[in-house]
Design an enzyme around this catalytic site. Structure first.
Site, PDB file in Angstrom:
ATOM      1  N   ASP A  98      74.885 -44.804  32.875  1.00 33.36           N
ATOM      2  CA  ASP A  98      75.688 -43.588  32.545  1.00 33.36           C
ATOM      3  C   ASP A  98      76.938 -43.407  33.565  1.00 33.36           C
ATOM      4  OD1 ASP A  98      76.285 -41.390  31.362  1.00 33.36           O
ATOM      5  OD2 ASP A  98      74.512 -40.493  32.177  1.00 33.36           O
ATOM      6  N   ASP A 121      71.631 -49.217  43.225  1.00 31.90           N
ATOM      7  CA  ASP A 121      71.368 -48.374  44.231  1.00 31.90           C
ATOM      8  C   ASP A 121      72.442 -48.088  45.166  1.00 31.90           C
ATOM      9  OD1 ASP A 121      70.364 -46.521  46.318  1.00 31.90           O
ATOM     10  OD2 ASP A 121      68.384 -47.127  46.119  1.00 31.90           O
ATOM     11  N   TYR A 167      69.350 -33.821  55.475  1.00 33.08           N
ATOM     12  CA  TYR A 167      70.867 -33.645  55.046  1.00 33.08           C
ATOM     13  C   TYR A 167      71.653 -33.225  55.782  1.00 33.08           C
ATOM     14  CZ  TYR A 167      73.572 -32.046  51.188  1.00 33.08           C
ATOM     15  OH  TYR A 167      74.824 -31.888  50.322  1.00 33.08           O
ATOM     16  N   THR A 204      76.719 -27.582  39.785  1.00 25.28           N
ATOM     17  CA  THR A 204      76.061 -29.019  39.346  1.00 25.28           C
ATOM     18  C   THR A 204      74.684 -28.677  39.467  1.00 25.28           C
ATOM     19  OG1 THR A 204      75.941 -30.312  41.383  1.00 25.28           O
ATOM     20  CG2 THR A 204      78.291 -29.888  40.448  1.00 25.28           C
TER      21      THR A 204
END
Length: 257
Positions: free
Chosen positions: A51, A62, A151, A186
């Site tokens: 997509d 990946d 993160y 988002t």
């Protein structure tokens, strides 16, 4: 014959610039691919599911798999030249913070994958005197994360990686920069406040993926030819606002109906 490549892939090399965008199935990566395609770039997307924006080449894989990256680079640079690389694939902040498996996976996708992408694309980038844009975050270099030190560490590491690659690539004309978004509307990371009512952002709203894509497109373009090793923060002024001031702004807003 089955498995044959479409004729358009066999066309002679043109002056159309080529770019590889990782994580282009949604959010910032998709917006970058859209804008570059509309600006005349030949766009190849490395995505985990088939997509991506219409009119782009798609490589399914990946972004944390060097073999998938190598396939995507070969697709994006069939003549051995790559004008741009945008590393947008990433995992959002999550937890638990003290889970070693979470740490390893987050670092693999958010930091090691961009390193591998740059490393594997480097000969093609060097041949084209290309440009690299790493999608970072204000979390890490500016803010800490109680949910995901992994993160924060990965995004802070991207800035050191970009500066180092800028030094390595300078003699060959390869530029490397970071765009560091703040709160962006988002599905990547659920918002703590409504998108159009952010007391922690001086501009009062979240940013859009298109606004970040515009910065990435500029950093890939000849208009930014003297920009390398830089971090472009796009957070609506959030990093300029102290936590105390943000709390006061939230209190002054009062309860929402």
């Amino acid at each position: 014959m089955p498995g044959a490549r479409p004729d358009r892939y066999d066309a002679p090399v043109s002056d159309q610039p080529s770019v590889l965008v990782t994580g282009a199935s949604s959010g910032i990566g998709r917006a970058v691919a859209d804008q570059l395609r509309d600006s005349g770039w030949s766009v190849t997307c490395l995505v985990r599911r088939p997509d991506a924006p219409e009119g782009t080449r798609i490589v399914v894989g990946d972004a944390a798999d060097p073999a998938a990256i190598a396939r995507a680079v070969a697709e994006a640079a069939p003549a051995g030249r790559l004008d741009g690389l945008v590393c947008s694939a990433g995992l959002p902040p999550s937890g638990p913070w003290d889970d070693p498996a979470h740490w390893e996976r987050t670092l693999a996708v958010d930091l090691t994958a961009p390193y591998d992408a740059a490393r594997l694309a480097w000969p093609a980038l060097r041949a084209a005197r290309g440009s690299v844009v790493l999608v970072g975050s204000i979390i890490g270099a500016t803010e800490g994360s109680g949910r995901s030190p992994a993160y924060a560490a990965a995004k802070a590491g991207l800035e050191g990686l970009a500066r180092s690659l800028a030094v390595i690539g300078g003699p060959d004309g390869v530029r490397v920069n970071v765009v560091a978004p703040g709160a962006i509307d988002t599905p990547f990371d659920p918002a703590a406040f409504p998108a159009d009512d952010r007391p922690d952002v001086p501009l009062g709203r979240m940013g859009s993926a298109d606004e970040i894509a515009t910065i990435a497109a500029f950093l890939l373009s000849p208009a930014s030819a003297y920009v390398s090793g830089a971090v472009w923060t796009a957070d609506g002024g959030r990093s300029a606002l102290s936590p105390a001031a943000a709390a006061l702004r939230g209190a002054a807003r009062g309860p929402r109906p």
